[in-house]
Design an enzyme around this catalytic site. Structure first.
Site, PDB file in Angstrom:
ATOM      1  CG  ASP A   1      -1.832  -1.171   1.309  1.00 45.20           C
ATOM      2  OD1 ASP A   1      -2.041  -1.827   0.274  1.00 45.20           O
ATOM      3  OD2 ASP A   1      -2.332  -1.466   2.407  1.00 45.20           O
TER       4      ASP A   1
ATOM      5  NE  ARG B   1      -6.645  -1.402   5.667  1.00 44.73           N
ATOM      6  CZ  ARG B   1      -7.723  -2.160   5.926  1.00 44.73           C
ATOM      7  NH1 ARG B   1      -7.863  -3.330   5.344  1.00 44.73           N
ATOM      8  NH2 ARG B   1      -8.622  -1.750   6.786  1.00 44.73           N
TER       9      ARG B   1
ATOM     10  CD  GLU C   1      -8.293  -2.480  -1.043  1.00 45.78           C
ATOM     11  OE1 GLU C   1      -8.782  -3.576  -1.358  1.00 45.78           O
ATOM     12  OE2 GLU C   1      -7.370  -2.358  -0.206  1.00 45.78           O
TER      13      GLU C   1
END
Ligand code: F6P
Length: 367
Positions: free
Chosen positions: A144, A188, A239
């Protein structure tokens, strides 16, 4: 066999896996053995292994030939938080603080230092253990790329390459069928993967969690492309992205356990919105865990090796309670307590957002 008076260190990999973990384990083990004659104990399955006393000795041969391997040879877990350890699996599990047991287990093991390789969850726990007196060094990992105290984490480059390859491939089928192809990527609450792979793959629209989107500019871009004869479009959506005033789409809300809230599904939600708003056939591809799988890129192997090597230097200098990271292209140390303050998101004024918009990419907003 442990030699008489030989110092012992322990290492664990916690949280979601990512390419490059083995490069760090290899660097730590080789350097600690070759330069300092230390004994290395690999804790199995992250903090789970510390709680349940599961570990193995890592010798030089154990880490030979693992540089190019994805995953982690030690195993990992993103559920085992010693400060809130889940007892039972049912709908209403109990939680217990077993951190004192972990501290005791480490004392019994007789380690000089514990190296925790992980993301913000693992490093926050590391900070908690460090406050209980455990000498700890943190090494940041995550696809991430959202950890405070470092400009980049290993795993990110490999994930961006997977996404870019996928976007490249999807162009041909999108073009043949005159479709809108939505590619949902991980990250995330941070849009780093979407931003980088969207630019590298030439996405027409890139949607980040940090810039809640409006449907109108998106529809305008899709229709305008059709009018110009470019009868397909590629949308790269993180997402964690959401519409302005909307909510993040979750796959599972979870049961209150560690990392139990799972993001995902925004691609399908957006696809439905597009098909309702216009006669544009839309398909969705969720890249999911492919982004975390497979061999690390050359960049991630080098970064992992640099960080592992610096972690050993920090052990020898007794620089405990800190994480090694990279600022600019230089290695740096950051206190664990400042890592625990939440994810590092894409700033709204990040130069790459302006670069994307300067080449006509829509970021879900009207300019
Ligand atoms: O933090 C890394 C990550 O891959 C996120 O991008 C993603 O939301 C999450 O982990 C998925 O977690 P899990 O492997 O538990 O499904």
């Amino acid at each position: 066999m442990r030699k008489k008076n030989q110092k012992r260190i322990a290492v664990l990999t916690g949280g979601g896996d990512c390419p490059g973990l083995n490069a760090v384990l290899r660097a730590i083990t080789k350097q600690a053995i070759l330069e300092h004659d230390l004994e290395i104990i690999g804790i199995e399955d992250g903090y789970e292994g510390l709680i349940r006393n599961r570990h193995q000795r890592l010798d030089y041969d154990d880490v030979s030939g693992i540089l190019n391997l994805g995953g982690t040879i030690l195993g990992t877990s993103n559920r085992a938080n010693p400060f809130r350890y889940q007892i039972g699996r049912g709908k209403h599990p109990d939680f217990s603080d077993v951190s004192d047991k972990v501290v005791k287990n480490l004392k019994t093991l007789g380690v000089e230092c514990l190296v925790c390789i992980g993301g913000d969850g693992t490093l926050s726990i590391a900070h908690g253990l460090s406050q209980k007196g455990v000498p700890i060094i943190g090494v940041p990992k995550t696809i991430d790329n959202d950890i405070q105290g470092t400009d980049v984490s290993f795993g990110f480059d490999s994930a961006v390459q997977v996404c870019t390859d996928a976007i490249d491939r999807l162009h041909s089928t999108a073009k043949s069928h005159h479709r809108v192809m939505i590619v949902e990527v991980m990250g995330r609450t941070a849009g780093w993967i979407a931003l980088h792979s969207g630019i590298a793959g030439g996405g027409d629209i890139i949607l980040l969690p940090e810039l809640p989107y409006d449907l109108d500019p998106i529809m305008e871009v899709l229709k305008a492309r059709n009018r110009k004869g470019r009868r397909f479009s590629i949308i790269v959506v993180a997402e964690g992205a959401k519409s302005r005033g909307g909510k993040v789409v979750l796959q599972t809300r979870g049961d209150g356990g560690v990392a139990s809230e799972r993001l995902g599904g925004i691609g399908f939600a957006l696809g439905r919105e597009i098909e309702q708003a216009a006669d544009l056939e839309t398909r969705v591809v969720v890249l999911g865990h492919l982004q975390r799988s497979g061999s690390p890129s050359a960049f991630d192997r080098i970064l992992g090796t640099r960080l592992g090597s610096e972690a050993v230097a920090m052990i020898m200098a007794k620089r405990f309670g800190a994480m090694v990271g990279v600022k600019g292209n230089r290695l740096c140390h950051t206190p664990l307590k400042s890592i625990a303050k939440g994810p590092r998101n894409v700033p709204k004024n990040h130069p790459l957002i302006a670069v994307a918009e300067s080449v006509g990419t829509c970021m879900g907003r009207t300019l």
